[in-house]
Design a protein around this motif. Structure first.
Motif, PDB file in Angstrom:
ATOM      1  N   SER A   9    -150.345 -11.059  -6.554  1.00  0.00           N
ATOM      2  CA  SER A   9    -149.325 -11.436  -7.457  1.00  0.00           C
ATOM      3  C   SER A   9    -148.777 -10.387  -8.409  1.00  0.00           C
ATOM      4  N   GLY A  10    -149.921 -10.035  -9.104  1.00  0.00           N
ATOM      5  CA  GLY A  10    -149.640  -8.886  -9.974  1.00  0.00           C
ATOM      6  C   GLY A  10    -150.792  -8.436 -10.987  1.00  0.00           C
ATOM      7  N   PHE A  11    -150.978  -7.450 -11.479  1.00  0.00           N
ATOM      8  CA  PHE A  11    -152.118  -6.842 -12.393  1.00  0.00           C
ATOM      9  C   PHE A  11    -151.791  -7.056 -13.722  1.00  0.00           C
ATOM     10  N   ALA A  12    -152.768  -7.431 -14.464  1.00  0.00           N
ATOM     11  CA  ALA A  12    -152.736  -7.430 -15.929  1.00  0.00           C
ATOM     12  C   ALA A  12    -154.065  -6.564 -16.498  1.00  0.00           C
ATOM     13  N   SER A  13    -153.912  -6.145 -17.570  1.00  0.00           N
ATOM     14  CA  SER A  13    -155.291  -5.475 -18.102  1.00  0.00           C
ATOM     15  C   SER A  13    -154.907  -5.853 -19.754  1.00  0.00           C
ATOM     16  N   VAL A  14    -156.162  -6.185 -20.286  1.00  0.00           N
ATOM     17  CA  VAL A  14    -156.244  -7.138 -21.629  1.00  0.00           C
ATOM     18  C   VAL A  14    -156.756  -6.033 -22.566  1.00  0.00           C
ATOM     19  N   ASP A  15    -156.007  -5.628 -23.610  1.00  0.00           N
ATOM     20  CA  ASP A  15    -156.625  -4.926 -24.923  1.00  0.00           C
ATOM     21  C   ASP A  15    -157.191  -6.096 -25.882  1.00  0.00           C
ATOM     22  N   TYR A  16    -158.106  -5.865 -26.679  1.00  0.00           N
ATOM     23  CA  TYR A  16    -158.591  -6.671 -27.848  1.00  0.00           C
ATOM     24  C   TYR A  16    -159.043  -6.139 -29.014  1.00  0.00           C
ATOM     25  N   ARG A  17    -159.074  -6.843 -30.116  1.00  0.00           N
ATOM     26  CA  ARG A  17    -159.493  -6.082 -31.296  1.00  0.00           C
ATOM     27  C   ARG A  17    -160.789  -5.458 -31.102  1.00  0.00           C
ATOM     28  N   LEU A  18    -160.922  -4.177 -31.627  1.00  0.00           N
ATOM     29  CA  LEU A  18    -162.141  -3.364 -31.584  1.00  0.00           C
ATOM     30  C   LEU A  18    -162.876  -3.394 -32.772  1.00  0.00           C
ATOM     31  N   SER A  19    -164.274  -3.215 -32.888  1.00  0.00           N
ATOM     32  CA  SER A  19    -164.942  -3.111 -33.832  1.00  0.00           C
ATOM     33  C   SER A  19    -165.044  -1.465 -34.272  1.00  0.00           C
ATOM     34  N   PRO A  20    -165.602  -1.253 -35.640  1.00  0.00           N
ATOM     35  CA  PRO A  20    -165.586   0.258 -36.161  1.00  0.00           C
ATOM     36  C   PRO A  20    -166.259   1.065 -35.272  1.00  0.00           C
ATOM     37  N   HIS A  21    -165.973   2.070 -34.994  1.00  0.00           N
ATOM     38  CA  HIS A  21    -166.685   3.354 -34.070  1.00  0.00           C
ATOM     39  C   HIS A  21    -167.008   4.489 -35.068  1.00  0.00           C
ATOM     40  N   PRO A  22    -168.432   4.921 -35.418  1.00  0.00           N
ATOM     41  CA  PRO A  22    -168.629   5.767 -36.334  1.00  0.00           C
ATOM     42  C   PRO A  22    -168.037   6.979 -36.048  1.00  0.00           C
ATOM     43  N   GLY A  23    -167.848   7.342 -34.842  1.00  0.00           N
ATOM     44  CA  GLY A  23    -167.385   8.453 -34.343  1.00  0.00           C
ATOM     45  C   GLY A  23    -165.825   8.555 -34.679  1.00  0.00           C
ATOM     46  N   PHE A  24    -165.183   7.648 -35.097  1.00  0.00           N
ATOM     47  CA  PHE A  24    -163.572   7.700 -35.040  1.00  0.00           C
ATOM     48  C   PHE A  24    -163.307   6.988 -36.456  1.00  0.00           C
TER      49      PHE A  24
END
Ligand SMILES: N[C@@H](CC(=O)c1ccccc1NC=O)C(=O)O
Length: 315
Positions: free
Chosen positions: A75-90
């Motif tokens: 029927s369709g495609f969906a892709s989820v973003d979600y809150r991220l934890s800190p990344h020491p490289g960024f």
């Protein structure tokens, strides 16, 4: 390609820019029972800001450009973003960053967002449990955590109004945090501490350590597919086999596909390996009588030891 499908992104929460999903509609009018949404949860160790919902696009492209008739079941495609934890490289400057853009998520924020995203999608498109939920790496952990209910939600009850998927597909998944650190080294601990705190918190969130049954929350029609490539330089075979054993102990219909090809991130960058898994999953769902099937390849045609040289992720 995915650009030939109608694409829209919407937010399911207002705390973070990352509380959003991308949707590519195929045929969302027909609500036939035999059609499924294909929903993806990206990886990146709960923290990599370079990986987001768009990392599903090569897989969508590979599915829709193939000649396989499985397309008619989507029927369709969906892709989820979600809150991220800190990344020491960024690192981010807390002063100069708006709260919406500041990445400071901590367990159970990530899994709570996945529940919220699914609720929002189900409200909009009314597909109920007619969906296949794929997760890559940390996304596979999140997908299986849905079956762990309150254990993976720090004791809170999961929302009662969200339907679980017809199938969960774990791709190159993280299933036992402590096990990975023990086998592969202390660098792995750094990936997990930012998201979950110290190791005393890890067993509650590790699907392989779940002490209740993976079957109890789930209906008769259910399936878990575990995909893995021997070329994966970051997640090893025992991670997949250990998870397979736990699911089989709980009488979950389990299909292990351990002969995929590609490196850990190369697989989603290419798209074709995951498209192949989607095809097999849909065929399996369509085939009658979901009996327990094992399709693990016993063929070691790759020199795994060579692939393990320099187990290092890109910072
Ligand atoms: N690129 C990530 C690392 C990463 O994604 C990763 C590393 C080892 C094992 C699994 C990983 N990702 C799973 O979601 C990072 O730099 O944090």
């Amino acid at each position: 390609m995915a650009s030939s499908l109608s694409y829209a992104a919407f937010h399911y929460g207002s705390d973070s820019e990352l509380q959003r999903v991308g949707v590519w509609e195929v045929d969302t009018v027909a609500s036939e029972k035999s059609k499924y949404w294909i929903i993806y949860i990206h990886g990146g160790a709960w923290r990599d800001p370079r990986i987001d919902h768009k990392s599903f696009i090569p897989t969508i492209d590979a599915v829709i450009s193939s000649q396989d008739e499985c397309k008619s079941s989507i029927s369709g495609f969906a892709s989820v973003d979600y809150r991220l934890s800190p990344h020491p490289g960024f690192p981010q400057d807390p002063e100069g960053t708006t709260p919406r853009d500041y990445r400071n998520a901590f367990h159970p924020d990530h899994i709570k967002d996945v529940w919220s995203a699914l609720r929002s999608l189900q409200e909009r498109y009314a597909f109920g449990s007619n969906y296949v939920l794929l997760g890559h790496s940390a996304g596979a952990t999140l997908a299986l955590q849905l079956l762990m209910g309150s254990t993976a939600l720090k004791g809170s009850a999961p929302p009662a109004d969200v339907a679980l998927p017809a199938a969960i597909v774990g791709l190159e998944g993280i299933y036992d945090l402590q096990g990975l650190v023990d086998r592969l080294g202390p660098e792995y601990a750094a990936l997990f501490v930012g998201a979950f705190g110290d190791s005393s918190n890890w067993s509650d969130v590790s699907p392989m350590k779940f002490t209740k049954s993976f079957r109890s929350a789930w209906s008769e029609e259910h399936l878990v597919v575990l995909g893995w490539s021997p070329e994966d330089e970051l997640i090893d075979r025992p991670e997949i086999e250990g998870m397979q054993k736990v699911l089989e102990k709980d009488n979950v219909n389990t299909l292990a596909l351990t002969d995929l090809s590609g490196t850990h991130d190369g697989m989603w960058e290419d798209g074709r390996p995951f498209a192949q898994v989607i095809r097999k999953t849909l065929n399996h769902l369509k085939s009658s009588g979901l009996s327990i099937t094992r399709q693990s390849s016993q063929i070691f045609d790759n020199d795994e030891a060579n692939n393990r040289q320099g187990r290092q992720w890109r910072l």
